[in-house]
Motif scaffolding. Structure first.
Motif, PDB file in Angstrom:
ATOM      1  N   CYS A  44     -16.651  -0.876  -6.293  1.00  0.00           N
ATOM      2  CA  CYS A  44     -16.967   0.467  -5.723  1.00  0.00           C
ATOM      3  C   CYS A  44     -17.667   0.426  -4.561  1.00  0.00           C
ATOM      4  N   GLY A  45     -18.661  -0.710  -4.049  1.00  0.00           N
ATOM      5  CA  GLY A  45     -19.101  -0.591  -2.750  1.00  0.00           C
ATOM      6  C   GLY A  45     -17.930  -0.651  -1.632  1.00  0.00           C
ATOM      7  N   ALA A  46     -16.753  -1.627  -1.881  1.00  0.00           N
ATOM      8  CA  ALA A  46     -16.094  -1.435  -0.806  1.00  0.00           C
ATOM      9  C   ALA A  46     -15.079  -0.142  -0.838  1.00  0.00           C
ATOM     10  N   VAL A  47     -14.857   0.472  -1.887  1.00  0.00           N
ATOM     11  CA  VAL A  47     -13.925   1.456  -1.983  1.00  0.00           C
ATOM     12  C   VAL A  47     -14.808   3.037  -1.329  1.00  0.00           C
ATOM     13  N   PHE A  48     -15.854   2.910  -1.796  1.00  0.00           N
ATOM     14  CA  PHE A  48     -16.743   4.421  -1.554  1.00  0.00           C
ATOM     15  C   PHE A  48     -17.134   3.998  -0.052  1.00  0.00           C
ATOM     16  N   GLY A  88       0.733  -1.352  -0.161  1.00  0.00           N
ATOM     17  CA  GLY A  88       0.107   0.051  -0.183  1.00  0.00           C
ATOM     18  C   GLY A  88       0.910   1.317  -0.065  1.00  0.00           C
ATOM     19  N   ARG A  89       1.828   1.199   0.726  1.00  0.00           N
ATOM     20  CA  ARG A  89       3.034   2.385   0.600  1.00  0.00           C
ATOM     21  C   ARG A  89       3.320   2.595  -0.693  1.00  0.00           C
ATOM     22  N   GLN A  90       3.570   1.352  -1.365  1.00  0.00           N
ATOM     23  CA  GLN A  90       4.389   1.721  -2.712  1.00  0.00           C
ATOM     24  C   GLN A  90       3.085   2.220  -3.623  1.00  0.00           C
ATOM     25  N   ILE A  91       2.225   1.802  -3.464  1.00  0.00           N
ATOM     26  CA  ILE A  91       1.091   2.132  -4.206  1.00  0.00           C
ATOM     27  C   ILE A  91       0.758   3.674  -4.128  1.00  0.00           C
ATOM     28  N   GLY A  92       0.783   3.948  -2.688  1.00  0.00           N
ATOM     29  CA  GLY A  92       0.344   5.461  -2.612  1.00  0.00           C
ATOM     30  C   GLY A  92       1.733   6.260  -3.049  1.00  0.00           C
ATOM     31  N   LYS A 113      -5.118   3.077   1.525  1.00  0.00           N
ATOM     32  CA  LYS A 113      -5.237   4.057   2.545  1.00  0.00           C
ATOM     33  C   LYS A 113      -4.103   5.010   2.462  1.00  0.00           C
ATOM     34  N   TYR A 114      -3.399   4.909   1.800  1.00  0.00           N
ATOM     35  CA  TYR A 114      -2.114   5.901   1.580  1.00  0.00           C
ATOM     36  C   TYR A 114      -2.320   7.012   0.613  1.00  0.00           C
ATOM     37  N   LEU A 115      -3.510   6.795   0.106  1.00  0.00           N
ATOM     38  CA  LEU A 115      -3.795   7.923  -1.070  1.00  0.00           C
ATOM     39  C   LEU A 115      -4.050   9.164  -0.726  1.00  0.00           C
ATOM     40  N   THR A 116      -3.848  10.242  -1.312  1.00  0.00           N
ATOM     41  CA  THR A 116      -4.440  11.772  -1.197  1.00  0.00           C
ATOM     42  C   THR A 116      -5.848  11.729  -1.618  1.00  0.00           C
ATOM     43  N   ILE A 118      -8.294  -6.076 -11.688  1.00  0.00           N
ATOM     44  CA  ILE A 118      -9.362  -6.361 -10.692  1.00  0.00           C
ATOM     45  C   ILE A 118     -10.515  -7.029 -11.546  1.00  0.00           C
ATOM     46  N   GLN A 119     -10.658  -6.488 -12.743  1.00  0.00           N
ATOM     47  CA  GLN A 119     -11.663  -7.170 -13.691  1.00  0.00           C
ATOM     48  C   GLN A 119     -11.442  -8.615 -14.099  1.00  0.00           C
ATOM     49  N   TRP A 120      -9.954  -8.933 -14.173  1.00  0.00           N
ATOM     50  CA  TRP A 120      -9.630 -10.127 -14.528  1.00  0.00           C
ATOM     51  C   TRP A 120      -9.762 -11.140 -13.192  1.00  0.00           C
ATOM     52  N   TYR A 121      -9.315 -10.622 -12.043  1.00  0.00           N
ATOM     53  CA  TYR A 121      -8.996 -11.551 -10.897  1.00  0.00           C
ATOM     54  C   TYR A 121      -9.754 -10.742  -9.754  1.00  0.00           C
ATOM     55  N   ASP A 122     -10.774 -11.021  -9.126  1.00  0.00           N
ATOM     56  CA  ASP A 122     -11.667 -10.419  -8.363  1.00  0.00           C
ATOM     57  C   ASP A 122     -11.431 -10.781  -7.003  1.00  0.00           C
ATOM     58  N   ASN A 123     -10.278 -11.708  -6.688  1.00  0.00           N
ATOM     59  CA  ASN A 123      -9.778 -11.878  -5.336  1.00  0.00           C
ATOM     60  C   ASN A 123      -8.957 -10.846  -4.894  1.00  0.00           C
ATOM     61  N   LEU A 124      -8.480  -9.935  -6.008  1.00  0.00           N
ATOM     62  CA  LEU A 124      -7.545  -8.789  -5.670  1.00  0.00           C
ATOM     63  C   LEU A 124      -8.367  -7.543  -4.879  1.00  0.00           C
ATOM     64  N   ILE A 125      -9.777  -7.596  -5.069  1.00  0.00           N
ATOM     65  CA  ILE A 125     -10.574  -6.568  -4.571  1.00  0.00           C
ATOM     66  C   ILE A 125     -10.096  -6.372  -2.977  1.00  0.00           C
ATOM     67  N   GLY A 126     -10.097  -7.375  -2.120  1.00  0.00           N
ATOM     68  CA  GLY A 126     -10.140  -7.025  -0.819  1.00  0.00           C
ATOM     69  C   GLY A 126      -8.524  -6.400  -0.494  1.00  0.00           C
ATOM     70  N   PRO A 127      -7.602  -7.264  -1.038  1.00  0.00           N
ATOM     71  CA  PRO A 127      -6.164  -6.432  -0.704  1.00  0.00           C
ATOM     72  C   PRO A 127      -6.074  -4.917  -1.521  1.00  0.00           C
ATOM     73  N   VAL A 128      -6.742  -4.799  -2.895  1.00  0.00           N
ATOM     74  CA  VAL A 128      -6.450  -3.511  -3.158  1.00  0.00           C
ATOM     75  C   VAL A 128      -7.241  -2.308  -2.232  1.00  0.00           C
ATOM     76  N   VAL A 129      -8.326  -2.722  -1.809  1.00  0.00           N
ATOM     77  CA  VAL A 129      -9.157  -1.701  -1.014  1.00  0.00           C
ATOM     78  C   VAL A 129      -8.336  -1.434   0.115  1.00  0.00           C
ATOM     79  N   ASP A 130      -7.691  -2.273   0.934  1.00  0.00           N
ATOM     80  CA  ASP A 130      -7.173  -2.101   1.936  1.00  0.00           C
ATOM     81  C   ASP A 130      -5.740  -1.368   1.607  1.00  0.00           C
ATOM     82  N   SER A 131      -5.100  -1.636   0.704  1.00  0.00           N
ATOM     83  CA  SER A 131      -3.832  -0.882   0.158  1.00  0.00           C
ATOM     84  C   SER A 131      -4.013   0.698  -0.316  1.00  0.00           C
TER      85      SER A 131
END
Length: 1531
Positions: A643-647, A562-566, A599-602, A584-597
């Motif tokens: 969308c639901g998780a991020v928003f 998440g720090r690297q992504i931020g 948190k370092y965005l502006t 994410i459109q190809w691998y829906d199992n990435l949704i959880g880790p991506v949403v959690d990562s």
């Protein structure tokens, strides 16, 4: 000259001046010239005066104006300016050229005369300079034009082509030495350029110095002392005023430094820039001496772009690691070579010098010659331009841009007065600053401080713009948007990980509407990265880095990833998010880790994330359906989940996403409703699922707190902030009501607009998705919007339905919370107005509040349906049904207790856990205790509310149903308009519908027949099931399950039945003119007959289920399996019915295993559950009491009751097994089509259902096959029977007599029935007279002791004489009717007596209270007599069958149908069927259907209701006693 000509065309003297010259024209012309002469701008003044004089002279040449008047006014013009003679000479020069080419000689003469008239005030010397020699010769100013031309050539040769020769040997070096000493002296004193110039002139003259070499030495010294601009510039200007000579010398200097080993000194750039800035030389003259050529610069720029694209292509290619390392080393070497030997670009050096001294005008001209952003791609030039912008915006920034508390570094302005003027206001930015920034482009990244200043200036402008609310600054707003698009965002891409700049930029962007922001993001993502080589490389590097991170992202390393992504997102969020979304459109199992990562965005990155999601959703290249066209694509489902998780987790603005969903709905597309569904579910915690457990469903009937604790699968926590954000977004952008209305309208649009070419399965899913989202969204609005907001936005019910074309169920769903809010508000007002604490007073106030709020609703709903609807249902009843919820009807005490116990267990577990810290223990205990208190308070509040509602309903119930039509019509309208639309709306509504029916029954509502309502619900569910979607099937199954629960409770215990149904009008079987007599038990359906009715309902459900399973249609099979799964707790209860279902389901499992896996899975699931329920099933004789005929000599005509049969007593086991299974099989086979078979169609044996039903098979082939199998089986069984098992009580003559009487009665009855169906209201009197005569005939027959069964069956309203009760001759029926099930031999005399008593009152037993059960009386026939009469009976029955067949077709066409969703789901029930069994020698069974009696019954009932309502007829009376009018309910 060309400039003069162009300007002359812009000023045209009015024609009125020439016409009225003496009066006003001369004065106007002179005044015009004076005004032009007074202007400060010399160049424009001269041009304007030339234009005016040109126009005047042209009028003279044209002959429109007198020569003397023109000469006079021109002489007056000479006083306005000193150079007016030269200006006039220029005009004459232009006219000379123009007139010399004209063919009209008169115009040339006019011109010559005009110039000659002006000779006395225009000097000859000026005219000789300007005019052609031929013109001068014609004017007499020269003698010969030829000689004058020769003289001019000689003078020009001497001036320009004769070289001045200096004797270099005469030059003395001492002169140059003294010159250098003079120029290099200390200039701090009183030394001026004028004094030095005089010395230089003396040195040139004294030492014979070459002036050009002197100028070169002056430039050399100036180059060494470049800080002395104020001295050298005036000196050079005074020494050499010819710019071209100076350019040649400077060009020679630049040429000398173009050697490969040479480098142009900075001082040379400086003096060239200074000379340009002070207009001592022209840029066009100097530019040609500079290197490299423009063509070379363009080629270099193209080469850089190509190299950048190649680098990007290599980064995206899969390369072997060794090759990749080699390529990187080569690239490093090339970059080092470029850095070691930077190209000496003199044009860029001059450009930098110009920017340093503040000469923006010349610098802009140079940059225009180069490709876009080529010049500023060099850091030195970019920094120089940034410094110039700093100085220009400094005053405005100090006034409107500096944040509170910030000091900043004060910038000193340039001493150059010709530099761009500093901006004092936002309007001044348009002068130079915006253009400077646009030339700077993405290279503002070199100066983050200036970046922040520009952003803060933008924020200051936006605050002023928004506070003033004016539109006159729209141009400035466009300028700031352009700067953000072309400068700020590209510069952010080139900054490395500057989160502060990102947040600073968001401070500006958040002041823009989301439409402007998203447009900027779109430009940034799709166009900006192709405009410059650096940006091309940055994009490729960002994608490469994003791939590296995403390959290693897991749940375990979310934090470092998440720090690297931020870090990567601070500069290039659009590129990063685009790649992440593609993964994410190809691998829906990435949704959880991506949403959690994330948190370092502006804040800016979150907003960009929202845009990227919307862009991905709206991608036209992606198909939103899978290739099979039956399911929604997985990529869309993945994005919706994201969308639901991020928003929910991050503070991202929702307006853009909500508007996108709204726009897609406007376009008639419902796929993207999946997004709204996920967003509402995650942000508000409102789940929509039909797979709720019974405990969850019970919790959903409570208050909001109970719903949150026990009504959802997931534990709903921390949704307060996110739901508030969602609510604010909807209200701020006015999207709440439009979304609701569009979803409500789109439900039908899915079927009729979208569903044309789509697979039925997909249409059903889209419909369910649209409906579920509407229910979910409406629930969110109802629970989160305040009363005022909700009432303000939701219009009245009639406007919703009539103006917005909202379906009624959806309209009431949206209006229901509003009614509840209004009633509670009004109730609180009444309580405050009159202080009273007594419960009774509170209830009365609540009822008054309900009347005040609901009265307008009652009036509004009248327009929703035709007037005939309100003949039976009162608008009050209709509105009450649709406005109440389960919260209003019952309190789920067990659910409240369950949740309180859970919380208590949590508190206990927390106390016993030693690992939990004390402070955390305290917090958790406080939370659980607070929740307990809330739940208990909510339960108490709901209990009071339910009591008030029930009291209100008790007061209203007498006015609910008018029953102007038949009871059948009333129930039909109730089912069609109320029950069925709502029971499939939601799971909780399904429960509500079942409980409401029970409540109406418990309230003893007049004119409501509970028995008929339940029968209509259970009797034929095929069409309803077939017309449902998948989710609707679940809700419909839940509704049936709740209805069956009530029926099962009544069926299981006689005491419960007697308590809840025994004395209730809903179970009346006879309706009297004076109303319901509660003390007359004979009018009620007794417990045993009710058990028969319940068995009949179970059989009906089995028959419908088997039919659906055997159709082969996907929808039929899927829906019935869903319904059967839902009603499994209550059905099947009978063993043989369960076995029949199990057999069919097993067949489905075998057939669909390979074809349709989803049906196979449903069938296997149900099959397993059905096997588990088998232990709870009972044999049929335990479910309801079956009775065999008693072996006695009692005539068959007197064996009254529903259970009599013609089977032998000794074969009881076969009666239960063989006949029951045969009857069940015939029932299952006969459900296929809607065309009822009312007669035997051939002499072959036909089997009737055990309940007396006649229904055809699904297809003719199946019917013929089953008939053959059945016939063979019956023959076999008949041969096994003993002839003496049935007592012979009647002879052949008696049986023939009864059959003849039955046929005669049928013929008599056929005429009045057909007449009734065609008789309008105007002929009612005639019909009544005929009815009265038929009654008298029936009385006469009864008095003569004739068999009354056919007459009573066909005319149940006919009165039976009182003498029947006294006498022992109690004739029941004249024919033998087959029982739905054979009864056992243990029939008691008391039950027989009771049945005879019921028959005396003409009340139907269990058969007469249902559709197909009407006094089945079984008559035993001996086998020997049957053999003898078999042939004769067959012929008689065939004749009657032909007569009945035509009538049956008429009846079938006249039956009314109720439709839901365009499918007929209910028939107009009311036809009575019964069977007459005649056992013949060869055991062939012939079926006789009696269906004429029903029309008479309905006719009498409708007439009775009409007479009672209109009060136009008097009641008939006999012997001073009340006449009983019997109206048995027909099913």
């Amino acid at each position: 000259m060309c400039g003069i000509v162009g300007k002359m065309a812009t000023l045209i003297l009015p024609a009125d001046w020439i016409k009225n010259w003496e009066k006003s024209g001369k004065h106007e012309f002179v005044q015009l010239c004076k005004n032009l002469a007074e202007k400060n701008d010399n160049d424009s003044t001269i041009k304007d005066i030339q234009s005016a004089l040109y126009e005047l002279c042209w009028h003279v040449i044209q002959g429109n104006f007198k020569l003397d008047l023109a000469a006079s006014v021109l002489s007056d013009m000479m006083e306005l300016r000193d150079d007016m003679a030269s200006i006039l000479a220029d005009v004459f020069c232009i006219l000379d050229i123009e007139t010399s080419s004209l063919e009209e000689k008169n115009k040339r003469d006019h011109y010559t005369q005009l110039v000659g008239a002006c000779l006395f005030f225009v000097p000859d010397a000026i005219l000789k300079e300007r005019l052609d020699p031929e013109t001068l010769e014609s004017l007499g100013l020269i003698k010969q034009a030829h000689q004058f031309n020769q003289k001019i050539v000689k003078i020009k040769t001497k001036l320009f082509y004769k070289q001045q020769k200096f004797n270099l040997l005469r030059e003395e070096n001492e002169g140059y030495a003294k010159l250098i000493t003079e120029l290099g002296q200390d200039l701090s004193g009183s030394i001026t350029s004028h004094l030095v110039l005089e010395s230089i002139k003396s040195l040139i003259g004294c030492f014979n110095l070459d002036p050009n070499r002197v100028l070169d030495i002056i430039l050399e010294v100036y180059e060494c002392r470049s800080d002395q601009d104020e001295f050298f510039l005036p000196l050079i200007k005074s020494y050499m005023c010819e710019p071209l000579t100076l350019c040649h010398i400077l060009g020679f200097k630049f040429k000398f430094n173009q050697e490969p080993s040479e480098e142009t000194p900075t001082s040379l750039y400086h003096i060239a820039a200074a000379l340009l800035h002070h207009n001592l030389i022209e840029l066009e003259d100097l530019y040609v001496h500079l290197m490299p050529l423009d063509a070379s610069i363009v080629e270099e720029h193209k080469r850089e772009i190509t190299e950048a694209k190649q680098i990007a292509r290599k980064l995206t290619m899969v390369v072997v690691p060794s090759e990749k390392t080699e390529d990187k080393e080569r690239e490093k070497e090339k970059e080092e070579e470029k850095n070691d030997k930077p190209p000496d670009n003199q044009k860029l050096g001059l450009l930098e010098a110009l920017l340093r001294i503040g000469d923006w005008h010349h610098a802009q001209s140079i940059m225009d010659q180069m490709p876009a952003f080529y010049a500023t791609s060099h850091k030195a030039i970019a920094l120089a331009l940034c410094q110039l912008v700093h100085l220009t915006v400094e005053p405005l920034y100090r006034r409107a841009g500096v944040p509170k508390g910030a000091k900043g570094c004060v910038m000193r302005p340039l001493r150059n007065k010709r530099a761009p003027r500093p901006a004092e206001s936002f309007e001044d930015l348009r002068r130079d600053v915006f253009s400077m920034l646009c030339y700077l482009g993405p290279h503002l990244s070199h100066d983050p401080i200036l970046f922040a200043k520009i952003v803060r200036l933008g924020k200051g402008f936006m605050k002023e713009y928004q506070s003033e609310g004016r539109n006159d600054n729209d141009t400035l707003l466009s300028c700031f948007l352009s700067v953000a698009d072309q400068v700020l965002l590209p510069s952010l891409s080139l900054m490395e990980c500057n989160a502060c700049m990102s947040e600073e930029l968001w401070g500006l962007f958040k002041l823009f509407p989301y439409q402007h922001r998203y447009r900027l993001y779109g430009q940034w993502k799709n166009e900006t990265y192709t405009s410059h080589p650096l940006l091309v490389k940055v994009k490729a590097q960002t994608v490469d880095r994003a791939k590296y991170i995403m390959k290693r992202l897991t749940k375990e390393n979310v934090k470092p990833s998440g720090r690297q992504i931020g870090k990567l997102s601070h500069s290039n969020p659009t590129i990063l998010f685009d790649y992440i979304l593609s993964q994410i459109q190809w691998y829906d199992n990435l949704i959880g880790p991506v949403v959690d990562s994330l948190k370092y965005l502006t804040s800016l990155n979150y907003d960009v994330m929202a845009y990227c999601i919307i862009e991905a959703l709206a991608n036209p290249e992606k198909e939103k359906m899978k290739h099979d066209d039956t399911t929604i694509s997985s990529w869309l489902q993945s994005l919706a989940s994201l969308c639901g998780a991020v928003f929910r987790k991050y503070p991202i603005e929702l307006a853009g996403l909500l508007q996108y969903v709204t726009n897609t709905l406007k376009a008639g597309k419902s796929f993207d409703l999946l997004i709204l569904k996920e967003v509402v579910q995650k942000m508000a915690g409102i789940e929509i699922t039909d797979e709720m457990t019974s405990e969850q469903m019970e919790a959903m009937t409570g208050g909001e707190q109970l719903k949150a604790e026990g009504g959802y699968f997931g534990q709903i926590r921390n949704t307060k902030k996110s739901s508030q954000r969602l609510k604010d977004a909807l209200l701020d952008h006015e999207l709440a009501l439009p979304l609701c209305l569009l979803m409500a309208q789109q439900r039908n649009g899915v079927v009729f607009l979208e569903g044309g070419e789509k697979h039925l399965k997909l249409v059903g899913k889209l419909y369910d998705q649209c409906h579920d989202t509407l229910v979910q969204f409406g629930g969110f609005l109802a629970s989160n919007l305040s009363t005022e907001d909700y009432i303000k936005r939701v219009p009245s019910i009639d406007i919703l339905c009539n103006q917005f074309h909202t379906p009624h169920d959806a309209a009431f769903f949206l209006s229901r919370p509003m009614y509840g809010h209004q009633i509670l508000s009004k109730y609180d007002e009444l309580k405050k107005a009159e202080k009273g604490n007594r419960q009774q007073q509170k209830v009365h106030k609540y009822v008054a509040a309900c009347e005040l709020v609901m009265s307008p609703v009652h009036e509004a709903v009248v327009s929703l349906h035709p007037p005939r609807v309100w003949d039976d249902l009162r608008p009050q009843f209709y509105a009450t049904f649709w406005s109440l919820t389960m919260y209003d009807l019952a309190v789920p005490h067990s659910a409240y207790d369950r949740e309180v116990k859970k919380l208590q267990a949590q508190v206990k577990a927390i106390e016993e856990n030693p690992d939990v810290p004390l402070n955390k223990k305290k917090k958790e205990k406080e939370r659980c205790t607070a929740l307990q208190d809330k739940l208990q308070e909510e339960e108490k509040k709901q209990l009071e509310h339910v009591q008030r509602v029930l009291h209100r309903l008790k007061l209203e119930k007498d006015n609910w149903l008018l029953a102007k039509s038949t009871k059948n019509e009333t129930i039909t309208k109730f089912l069609q308009l109320c029950l069925f639309p709502r029971c499939i709306f939601s799971a909780i509504d399904a429960v509500y519908c079942a409980r409401f029916v029970e409540l109406v029954h418990q309230q003893k509502t007049p004119n409501f027949c509970t028995l008929l309502c339940y029968d209509r619900v259970f009797s034929d569910i095929i069409y309803t099931v077939a017309s449902c979607t998948e989710n609707e099937s679940r809700r419909y199954g839940r509704f049936l399950c709740c209805m069956l629960e009530t029926v099962t409770r009544w069926h299981s215990d006689r005491a419960v039945y007697e308590k809840e149904c025994g004395n209730y009008p809903g179970f009346l079987t006879i309706f009297r003119a004076t109303g319901f007599d509660g003390g007359n038990k004979a009018d009620q359906l007794d417990y045993e007959n009710f058990r028969h009715v319940v068995h009949k309902w179970h059989y009906k459900l089995t028959k419908a289920s088997v039919h659906c399973l055997e159709t082969g249609e996907y929808t039929h099979i899927r829906n019935i399996l869903i319904v059967l799964t839902k009603i499994l707790p209550c059905y099947p209860k009978v063993l043989n019915l369960g076995q029949a279902l199990e057999c069919r389901v097993h067949k489905i499992c075998q057939e669909e295993k390979e074809k349709r896996p989803d049906l196979y899975a449903l069938a296997m699931g149900y099959s397993g559950q059905l096997k588990g329920r088998k232990v709870h099933m009972v044999p049929e004789n335990e479910f309801h009491h079956k009775e065999q005929p008693v072996r006695s000599a009692t005539p068959a005509s007197q064996q009254n009751g529903p259970g009599a049969t013609a089977k032998p007593a000794g074969n009881a086991s076969k009666s239960e097994e063989g006949a029951g299974e045969d009857a069940d099989r015939s029932k299952e086979k006969s459900q296929g089509t809607t065309k009822p078979v009312t007669k035997a169609n051939s002499t072959a044996a036909k089997v009737t259902t055990s309940n007396g039903n006649g229904a055809t098979n699904s297809t003719k082939a199946i019917k013929d096959r089953d008939d053959k199998e059945k016939s063979g089986k019956e023959k076999k069984e008949k041969k096994e029977k003993t002839p003496g098992s049935t007592p012979e009580t009647k002879g052949d003559s008696r049986r023939e007599k009864q059959r003849d009487e039955r046929g005669a009665a049928g013929k008599e009855e056929r005429v009045p029935r057909e007449g009734k169906e065609k008789t309008p209201k105007a002929d009612r009197d005639k019909q009544k007279a005929e009815e009265k005569s038929s009654k008298e005939e029936n009385k006469a027959k009864a008095g003569n002791g004739e068999p009354q069964e056919p007459t009573r069956e066909r005319d149940p309203g006919a009165k039976e004489p009182k003498s029947k009760e006294k006498g022992g001759d109690r004739s029941a029926v004249s024919g033998s009717l087959k029982s739905p099930v054979p009864r056992s031999e243990s029939a008691e005399s008391e039950r027989d007596h009771k049945r005879r008593k019921i028959d005396t009152h003409s009340s139907p037993s269990h058969s007469s209270s249902v559709k197909h059960h009407i006094n089945y009386i079984s008559v035993a026939r001996s086998t020997s007599r049957e053999r003898e009469m078999d042939k004769k009976e067959s012929e008689n029955i065939r004749g009657r069958s032909k007569e009945k067949k035509t009538e049956t077709e008429k009846d079938r066409k006249d039956r009314k149908r109720v439709s839901i969703g365009g499918h007929p789901v209910l028939r107009e029930w009311g036809r009575c069927y019964s069977t007459i069994q005649s056992i013949s020698e060869n055991a062939n069974l012939e079926i006789v259907w009696i269906d004429r009696c029903v029309s008479c019954l309905l006719l009498k009932e409708s007439r009775h209701d009409k007479d009672k309502l209109d009060k136009k007829e008097k009641r008939d009376s006999s012997g001073g006693k009340e006449e009983k009018k019997q109206y048995p309910y027909i099913f």
